[in-house]
Motif scaffolding. Structure first.
Motif, PDB file in Angstrom:
ATOM      1  N   ALA A  40       0.848  -1.197   0.000  1.00 38.67           N
ATOM      2  CA  ALA A  40       0.000   0.000   0.000  1.00 38.67           C
ATOM      3  C   ALA A  40       0.885   1.250   0.000  1.00 38.67           C
ATOM      4  CB  ALA A  40      -0.927  -0.012   1.204  1.00 38.67           C
ATOM      5  N   ALA A  41       1.958   1.227   0.803  1.00 38.67           N
ATOM      6  CA  ALA A  41       2.845   2.400   0.892  1.00 38.67           C
ATOM      7  C   ALA A  41       3.533   2.649  -0.452  1.00 38.67           C
ATOM      8  CB  ALA A  41       3.880   2.188   1.996  1.00 38.67           C
ATOM      9  N   ALA A 101       1.061   3.913  -3.056  1.00 34.69           N
ATOM     10  CA  ALA A 101       0.701   5.328  -2.853  1.00 34.69           C
ATOM     11  C   ALA A 101       1.756   6.245  -3.467  1.00 34.69           C
ATOM     12  CB  ALA A 101       0.550   5.623  -1.362  1.00 34.69           C
ATOM     13  N   LEU A 103     -11.344   0.984  -4.033  1.00 36.59           N
ATOM     14  CA  LEU A 103     -10.536   2.193  -4.260  1.00 36.59           C
ATOM     15  C   LEU A 103     -11.469   3.398  -4.321  1.00 36.59           C
ATOM     16  CD1 LEU A 103      -8.268   0.197  -4.935  1.00 36.59           C
ATOM     17  CD2 LEU A 103      -7.853   1.453  -7.040  1.00 36.59           C
ATOM     18  N   GLU A 110      -8.225   7.504  -6.975  1.00 34.55           N
ATOM     19  CA  GLU A 110      -7.171   6.486  -6.971  1.00 34.55           C
ATOM     20  C   GLU A 110      -7.360   5.534  -8.165  1.00 34.55           C
ATOM     21  OE1 GLU A 110      -4.477   6.226  -5.372  1.00 34.55           O
ATOM     22  OE2 GLU A 110      -3.905   4.186  -5.938  1.00 34.55           O
ATOM     23  N   ARG A 126      -6.106   7.297 -11.196  1.00 30.34           N
ATOM     24  CA  ARG A 126      -4.634   7.390 -11.191  1.00 30.34           C
ATOM     25  C   ARG A 126      -4.023   6.074 -11.659  1.00 30.34           C
ATOM     26  NH1 ARG A 126      -4.793  10.650  -6.804  1.00 30.34           N
ATOM     27  NH2 ARG A 126      -4.804   8.979  -5.271  1.00 30.34           N
ATOM     28  N   ARG A 127      -4.583   4.964 -11.192  1.00 30.63           N
ATOM     29  CA  ARG A 127      -4.020   3.662 -11.583  1.00 30.63           C
ATOM     30  C   ARG A 127      -4.214   3.424 -13.074  1.00 30.63           C
ATOM     31  NH1 ARG A 127      -3.243  -0.856  -7.105  1.00 30.63           N
ATOM     32  NH2 ARG A 127      -2.844   0.512  -5.362  1.00 30.63           N
TER      33      ARG A 127
END
Ligand SMILES: CC(C)(COP(=O)(O)OP(=O)(O)OC[C@H]1O[C@@H](n2cnc3c(N)ncnc32)[C@H](O)[C@@H]1O)[C@@H](O)C(=O)NCCC(=O)NCCS
Ligand SMILES: Nc1ncnc2c1ncn2[C@@H]1O[C@H](COP(=O)(O)OP(=O)(O)OP(=O)(O)O)[C@@H](O)[C@H]1O
Length: 205
Positions: A66-67, A70, A152, A156, A159-160
């Motif tokens: 996840a980090a 991001a 999501l 987000e 963005r993906r």
């Protein structure tokens, strides 16, 4: 026979791959290989820690997905750096898995489930495969799936999607397109037809 199965995030690739596996294909999943090559103790994980800092390593020493997600989905440069670290290892390990499957069963249809076969400039590795299949779904359908099925938020999800090649780049290299905008049944019926044609091409039953 080696078949690349590509498609943008949440297009339905894994759903198509699962059906092909039921029908008899050997599926190699690039996302799964990408997890294997960053397990604790791998050179790729060490480089990621070096480049992105301790914040992307969880307390148990595994990658904090996840980090890292991001950071890289909103930052082209960071994403290119991560790709430069992981993609050679993913490619190498995947080719080993193709070779092992074909050594065990020379007539196998090996399907490589791979989201990033081409980049935004249309560059990629399509020529390594006997066939390229693209799973196609509209951006709005994919956003809805990412929000409703994967939790999501909409920004987000977009963005993906923006972090990947545009749909046109995938369609340009495809020999065959599965339209995954409709119902699941409609998608699966197309996969069954695809399987028949792949078996026909390979010559083996
Ligand atoms: C950034 C990471 C840690 C996020 O992990 P997370 O568990 O949230 O997602 P997961 O790996 O399941 O991927 C989900 C989807 O995101 C998309 N995606 C993943 N990595 C990328 C990338 N570098 N660029 C664009 N899209 C990507 C793909 O459509 C993929 O199917 C992870 O995706 C990663 O390590 N990516 C780099 C390796 C890679 O490129 N994998 C894709 C297959 S080669
Ligand atoms: N017509 C359809 N075809 C395929 N999938 C569909 C369809 N309608 C709904 N879905 C759902 O959409 C989701 C698509 O997810 P799937 O994991 O197959 O996509 P993916 O392209 O592999 O994504 P990722 O790149 O994140 O791995 C699944 O939950 C599936 O059940």
């Amino acid at each position: 026979m080696l078949v690349a199965l590509t498609g943008g995030i949440a297009s339905g690739k894994s759903t198509v791959a699962a059906r092909l596996a039921q029908l008899g294909a050997v599926v190699v999943d690039a996302d799964r290989v990408a997890r294997e090559v960053v397990e604790p103790g791998t050179p790729a994980l060490a480089r990621i820690a070096e480049e992105f800092g301790p914040g992307v390593i969880a307390d148990d020493g595994t990658l904090d997905r996840a980090a890292l997600g991001a950071i890289i989905f909103g930052d082209d440069e960071a994403r290119r750096l991560l790709n430069a670290i992981t993609h050679p290892a993913v490619g190498e390990r995947s080719r080993e898995l193709f070779a092992a499957a074909l050594a065990e069963e020379p007539d196998a249809v090996v399907v490589y489930d791979v989201p990033l076969l081409v980049n935004e400039r249309g560059e990629g590795r399509a020529d390594e495969f006997d066939r390229v299949v693209a799973v196609s779904a509209d951006e709005e359908t994919r956003v809805r799936r990412l929000v409703e099925l994967r939790g999501l938020d909409e920004a987000e999800a977009r963005r993906r999607i923006a972090a990947q090649a545009p749909e046109a780049a995938r369609l340009a290299i495809a020999d065959h397109v599965v339209d995954a905008n409709g119902t699941l049944e409609e998608t699966l019926a197309q996969v069954d037809a695809l399987w028949s044609s792949l078996r026909g091409v390979g010559g083996a039953a």
